[in-house]
Design an enzyme around this catalytic site. Structure first.
Site, PDB file in Angstrom:
ATOM      1  N   SER A   1       0.820  -1.222   0.000  1.00 48.35           N
ATOM      2  CA  SER A   1       0.000   0.000   0.000  1.00 48.35           C
ATOM      3  C   SER A   1       0.849   1.266   0.000  1.00 48.35           C
ATOM      4  O   SER A   1       1.800   1.409   0.765  1.00 48.35           O
ATOM      5  CB  SER A   1      -0.913   0.021   1.223  1.00 48.35           C
ATOM      6  OG  SER A   1      -1.566   1.280   1.270  1.00 48.35           O
ATOM      7  N   LYS A   2       0.474   2.195  -0.866  1.00 53.12           N
ATOM      8  CA  LYS A   2       1.182   3.479  -0.953  1.00 53.12           C
ATOM      9  C   LYS A   2       0.398   4.593  -0.250  1.00 53.12           C
ATOM     10  O   LYS A   2       0.783   5.761  -0.301  1.00 53.12           O
ATOM     11  CB  LYS A   2       1.398   3.872  -2.431  1.00 53.12           C
ATOM     12  CG  LYS A   2       2.207   2.871  -3.223  1.00 53.12           C
ATOM     13  CD  LYS A   2       3.628   2.733  -2.677  1.00 53.12           C
ATOM     14  CE  LYS A   2       4.347   1.554  -3.289  1.00 53.12           C
ATOM     15  NZ  LYS A   2       5.282   0.892  -2.396  1.00 53.12           N
TER      16      LYS A   2
ATOM     17  N   LYS B   1     -13.828  -4.473   2.545  1.00 54.62           N
ATOM     18  CA  LYS B   1     -14.726  -3.325   2.325  1.00 54.62           C
ATOM     19  C   LYS B   1     -16.191  -3.642   2.630  1.00 54.62           C
ATOM     20  O   LYS B   1     -16.934  -2.767   3.065  1.00 54.62           O
ATOM     21  CB  LYS B   1     -14.566  -2.811   0.894  1.00 54.62           C
ATOM     22  CG  LYS B   1     -13.196  -2.178   0.678  1.00 54.62           C
ATOM     23  CD  LYS B   1     -12.958  -1.700  -0.726  1.00 54.62           C
ATOM     24  CE  LYS B   1     -11.514  -1.204  -0.829  1.00 54.62           C
ATOM     25  NZ  LYS B   1     -11.187  -0.656  -2.118  1.00 54.62           N
TER      26      LYS B   1
ATOM     27  N   ASN C   1     -14.808   2.242   1.912  1.00 56.96           N
ATOM     28  CA  ASN C   1     -13.343   2.267   1.929  1.00 56.96           C
ATOM     29  C   ASN C   1     -12.796   3.375   2.824  1.00 56.96           C
ATOM     30  O   ASN C   1     -11.587   3.472   3.005  1.00 56.96           O
ATOM     31  CB  ASN C   1     -12.769   2.417   0.504  1.00 56.96           C
ATOM     32  CG  ASN C   1     -12.827   3.838   0.009  1.00 56.96           C
ATOM     33  OD1 ASN C   1     -13.744   4.589   0.366  1.00 56.96           O
ATOM     34  ND2 ASN C   1     -11.872   4.231  -0.794  1.00 56.96           N
TER      35      ASN C   1
ATOM     36  N   GLY D   1     -13.842  -8.600 -12.402  1.00 57.09           N
ATOM     37  CA  GLY D   1     -13.803  -8.682 -10.938  1.00 57.09           C
ATOM     38  C   GLY D   1     -15.145  -8.326 -10.320  1.00 57.09           C
ATOM     39  O   GLY D   1     -15.937  -7.560 -10.904  1.00 57.09           O
TER      40      GLY D   1
ATOM     41  N   ALA E   1     -13.743  -3.648  -4.525  1.00 53.88           N
ATOM     42  CA  ALA E   1     -13.386  -2.508  -5.379  1.00 53.88           C
ATOM     43  C   ALA E   1     -14.344  -2.408  -6.562  1.00 53.88           C
ATOM     44  O   ALA E   1     -14.848  -1.329  -6.880  1.00 53.88           O
ATOM     45  CB  ALA E   1     -11.946  -2.654  -5.861  1.00 53.88           C
TER      46      ALA E   1
ATOM     47  N   ARG F   1     -14.360 -14.413 -12.211  1.00 58.84           N
ATOM     48  CA  ARG F   1     -13.977 -15.822 -12.093  1.00 58.84           C
ATOM     49  C   ARG F   1     -15.114 -16.626 -11.471  1.00 58.84           C
ATOM     50  O   ARG F   1     -15.492 -17.682 -11.967  1.00 58.84           O
ATOM     51  CB  ARG F   1     -12.709 -15.883 -11.219  1.00 58.84           C
ATOM     52  CG  ARG F   1     -12.117 -17.212 -10.999  1.00 58.84           C
ATOM     53  CD  ARG F   1     -10.848 -17.069 -10.192  1.00 58.84           C
ATOM     54  NE  ARG F   1     -11.064 -16.530  -8.834  1.00 58.84           N
ATOM     55  CZ  ARG F   1     -10.118 -16.389  -7.925  1.00 58.84           C
ATOM     56  NH1 ARG F   1      -8.883 -16.715  -8.216  1.00 58.84           N
ATOM     57  NH2 ARG F   1     -10.396 -15.919  -6.734  1.00 58.84           N
ATOM     58  N   THR F   2     -15.686 -16.127 -10.379  1.00 57.61           N
ATOM     59  CA  THR F   2     -16.838 -16.789  -9.748  1.00 57.61           C
ATOM     60  C   THR F   2     -18.099 -16.042 -10.176  1.00 57.61           C
ATOM     61  O   THR F   2     -18.358 -14.914  -9.716  1.00 57.61           O
ATOM     62  CB  THR F   2     -16.703 -16.754  -8.206  1.00 57.61           C
ATOM     63  OG1 THR F   2     -15.386 -17.202  -7.863  1.00 57.61           O
ATOM     64  CG2 THR F   2     -17.744 -17.611  -7.530  1.00 57.61           C
TER      65      THR F   2
ATOM     66  N   TYR G   1      -1.458  -1.094  -8.989  1.00 55.84           N
ATOM     67  CA  TYR G   1      -0.391  -0.184  -9.406  1.00 55.84           C
ATOM     68  C   TYR G   1       0.928  -0.775  -8.961  1.00 55.84           C
ATOM     69  O   TYR G   1       0.997  -1.516  -7.978  1.00 55.84           O
ATOM     70  CB  TYR G   1      -0.606   1.214  -8.797  1.00 55.84           C
ATOM     71  CG  TYR G   1      -0.906   1.156  -7.322  1.00 55.84           C
ATOM     72  CD1 TYR G   1       0.104   1.135  -6.372  1.00 55.84           C
ATOM     73  CD2 TYR G   1      -2.221   1.059  -6.871  1.00 55.84           C
ATOM     74  CE1 TYR G   1      -0.179   1.038  -5.016  1.00 55.84           C
ATOM     75  CE2 TYR G   1      -2.517   0.959  -5.519  1.00 55.84           C
ATOM     76  CZ  TYR G   1      -1.488   0.952  -4.605  1.00 55.84           C
ATOM     77  OH  TYR G   1      -1.771   0.848  -3.277  1.00 55.84           O
TER      78      TYR G   1
HETATM   79  N1  LIG Z   1      -6.005   2.083  -7.271  1.00 53.31           N
HETATM   80  C1  LIG Z   1      -6.836   2.124  -6.246  1.00 53.31           C
HETATM   81  O1  LIG Z   1      -7.120   3.177  -5.685  1.00 53.31           O
HETATM   82  C2  LIG Z   1      -7.489   0.857  -5.766  1.00 53.31           C
HETATM   83  C3  LIG Z   1      -8.621   0.932  -4.935  1.00 53.31           C
HETATM   84  C4  LIG Z   1      -9.232  -0.252  -4.541  1.00 53.31           C
HETATM   85  C5  LIG Z   1      -8.717  -1.472  -4.939  1.00 53.31           C
HETATM   86  N2  LIG Z   1      -7.620  -1.534  -5.729  1.00 53.31           N
HETATM   87  C6  LIG Z   1      -7.096  -2.818  -6.202  1.00 53.31           C
HETATM   88  O2  LIG Z   1      -8.189  -3.537  -6.769  1.00 53.31           O
HETATM   89  C7  LIG Z   1      -7.977  -4.942  -6.614  1.00 53.31           C
HETATM   90  C8  LIG Z   1      -9.221  -5.631  -6.048  1.00 53.31           C
HETATM   91  O3  LIG Z   1      -9.455  -5.221  -4.717  1.00 53.31           O
HETATM   92  P1  LIG Z   1     -10.772  -5.686  -3.914  1.00 53.31           P
HETATM   93  O4  LIG Z   1     -10.823  -4.887  -2.667  1.00 53.31           O
HETATM   94  O5  LIG Z   1     -11.951  -5.698  -4.821  1.00 53.31           O
HETATM   95  O6  LIG Z   1     -10.409  -7.213  -3.569  1.00 53.31           O
HETATM   96  P2  LIG Z   1     -11.434  -8.398  -3.190  1.00 53.31           P
HETATM   97  O7  LIG Z   1     -12.657  -7.844  -2.562  1.00 53.31           O
HETATM   98  O8  LIG Z   1     -10.642  -9.405  -2.464  1.00 53.31           O
HETATM   99  O9  LIG Z   1     -11.875  -9.016  -4.626  1.00 53.31           O
HETATM  100  C9  LIG Z   1     -10.943  -9.700  -5.420  1.00 53.31           C
HETATM  101  C10 LIG Z   1     -11.519  -9.949  -6.818  1.00 53.31           C
HETATM  102  O10 LIG Z   1     -10.477 -10.455  -7.653  1.00 53.31           O
HETATM  103  C11 LIG Z   1     -10.848 -11.715  -8.186  1.00 53.31           C
HETATM  104  N3  LIG Z   1      -9.622 -12.522  -8.318  1.00 53.31           N
HETATM  105  C12 LIG Z   1      -8.671 -12.759  -7.387  1.00 53.31           C
HETATM  106  N4  LIG Z   1      -7.646 -13.477  -7.909  1.00 53.31           N
HETATM  107  C13 LIG Z   1      -7.969 -13.692  -9.215  1.00 53.31           C
HETATM  108  C14 LIG Z   1      -7.324 -14.371 -10.283  1.00 53.31           C
HETATM  109  N5  LIG Z   1      -6.130 -14.975 -10.125  1.00 53.31           N
HETATM  110  N6  LIG Z   1      -7.932 -14.404 -11.499  1.00 53.31           N
HETATM  111  C15 LIG Z   1      -9.133 -13.785 -11.681  1.00 53.31           C
HETATM  112  N7  LIG Z   1      -9.797 -13.128 -10.710  1.00 53.31           N
HETATM  113  C16 LIG Z   1      -9.220 -13.082  -9.477  1.00 53.31           C
HETATM  114  C17 LIG Z   1     -11.856 -12.286  -7.210  1.00 53.31           C
HETATM  115  O11 LIG Z   1     -12.650 -13.244  -7.888  1.00 53.31           O
HETATM  116  P3  LIG Z   1     -13.580 -14.297  -7.098  1.00 53.31           P
HETATM  117  O12 LIG Z   1     -14.876 -13.574  -6.825  1.00 53.31           O
HETATM  118  O13 LIG Z   1     -13.705 -15.404  -8.052  1.00 53.31           O
HETATM  119  O14 LIG Z   1     -12.838 -14.668  -5.829  1.00 53.31           O
HETATM  120  C18 LIG Z   1     -12.629 -11.000  -6.853  1.00 53.31           C
HETATM  121  O15 LIG Z   1     -13.536 -10.661  -7.885  1.00 53.31           O
HETATM  122  C19 LIG Z   1      -6.721  -5.091  -5.748  1.00 53.31           C
HETATM  123  O16 LIG Z   1      -5.627  -5.312  -6.619  1.00 53.31           O
HETATM  124  C20 LIG Z   1      -6.582  -3.728  -5.083  1.00 53.31           C
HETATM  125  O17 LIG Z   1      -5.243  -3.420  -4.755  1.00 53.31           O
HETATM  126  C21 LIG Z   1      -7.003  -0.384  -6.143  1.00 53.31           C
END
Ligand SMILES: NC(=O)c1ccc[n+]([C@@H]2O[C@H](COP(=O)([O-])OP(=O)(O)OC[C@H]3O[C@@H](n4cnc5c(N)ncnc54)[C@H](OP(=O)(O)O)[C@@H]3O)[C@@H](O)[C@H]2O)c1
Length: 276
Positions: A14-15, A65, A86, A126, A130, A150-151, A219
């Site tokens: 995390s940044k 979240k 968030n 996804g 997020a 994926r799911t 990122y």
């Molecule tokens: N830039 C920003 O400000 C910002 C803000 C928020 C989040 N993010 C980034 O967004 C991403 C998601 O965060 P989140 O909070 O939504 O996480 P999360 O609630 O844990 O959800 C993860 C998602 O990724 C899918 N997934 C995980 N591994 C996978 C793989 N190998 N292949 C395909 N799908 C996969 C999961 O699918 P299933 O449903 O099948 O498990 C789920 O849809 C993270 O990388 C996070 O760092 C960035």
């Protein structure tokens, strides 16, 4: 000094603390901002421990979240719509206010980059916290959003959460392979956490072309695995999520301090000095 934190798992990458330090320097508002690693089944315990020890605001990240949403006494309208939180602020009454700044942060960055307009047809990969948090502002802006996850059931759950709202639908992954030549997407957003493990979501490469905008919420100092894959398959217009991270952090900062930092300067500085 007022103490804030980002809670998540994993959290090492995390940044947010660097970004909040830059905001503090710019606005001359001093705050302490720390990272807290949360074991998967310990979110509530860790959160309340932080609050008990003087924490007055927090960012909540992967994968907590939806849990954060459940513990709030009050919600901003955008947090209420999205069903995920968030950003948390502890009010003077000690009640917990929840906000979601991911969606507005992403939309602002996409507009800065000129990656979006109000007729964009978006493929959203996804269905985690997020993804759920960014949908409402995109639909409200006028875009059409198709979720592929994926799911499949998790994508369906989001459709149900938004009560089958117009311009939002989901597809099974295998159907994307069948229909991929028939539908033209203008923007593909990777909101999976696959990049964290160095993986790429399984989608047909024929979706990628020189005209499509490719955006990864993740990122990294180097290009993310997803963006590398997009380039290999012909993408010319790509961005990682650092701009979104800074924009969403600015809205959190605003909730806590009532001042919105100048994000353009911070994004420029971040990219120029490679502060990843
Ligand atoms: N830039 C920003 O400000 C910002 C803000 C928020 C989040 N993010 C980034 O967004 C991403 C998601 O965060 P989140 O909070 O939504 O996480 P999360 O609630 O844990 O959800 C993860 C998602 O990724 C899918 N997934 C995980 N591994 C996978 C793989 N190998 N292949 C395909 N799908 C996969 C999961 O699918 P299933 O449903 O099948 O498990 C789920 O849809 C993270 O990388 C996070 O760092 C960035």
């Amino acid at each position: 000094m007022k103490t804030f934190a980002v809670l998540g798992n994993p959290i090492k990458h995390s940044k947010s603390p660097i970004i909040h330090k830059l905001f503090s320097e710019q606005t001359k508002i001093s705050q302490k901002y720390i990272k807290i690693y949360v074991p998967i089944n310990n979110f509530y315990k860790k959160f309340f421990h932080f609050i008990k020890n003087g924490g007055i605001g927090a960012n909540i990240t992967i994968p907590f979240k939806k849990k954060a949403y459940k513990l709030c006494d009050f919600l901003t309208r955008r947090a209420q719509y999205s069903g995920v939180v968030n950003t948390i602020k502890i009010l003077e009454s000690k009640k917990i206010l929840g906000d979601n700044t991911d969606g507005i942060g992403l939309l602002k960055d996409l507009q800065n980059l000129k990656f979006i307009n109000n007729t964009s047809n978006i493929l959203l990969l996804g269905a985690g916290g997020a993804a759920q948090g960014i949908i409402y502002p995109l639909i409200k802006f006028g875009c059409n959003v198709t979720i592929v996850n994926r799911t499949y059931q998790n994508a369906k759950n989001i459709i149900n959460h938004f009560n089958n709202i117009k311009n939002l639908n989901c597809l099974k992954l295998e159907d994307l392979f069948i229909i991929n030549n028939k539908i033209k997407y203008n923007l593909i957003i990777n909101a999976t956490s696959s990049s964290i493990q160095g993986n790429i979501p399984n989608i047909p490469s024929t979706i990628i072309n020189p005209d499509i905008f490719c955006y990864d919420l993740f990122y990294n100092f180097n290009k993310t695995p997803f963006l590398k894959w997009c380039i290999i398959h012909g993408a010319k217009k790509i961005s990682d999520g650092i701009g979104m991270l800074i924009e969403q952090a600015a809205y959190s900062f605003y909730l806590w301090h009532g001042i919105i930092p100048n994000t353009k300067i911070i994004i420029k500085k971040y990219k120029k000095y490679n502060l990843y």
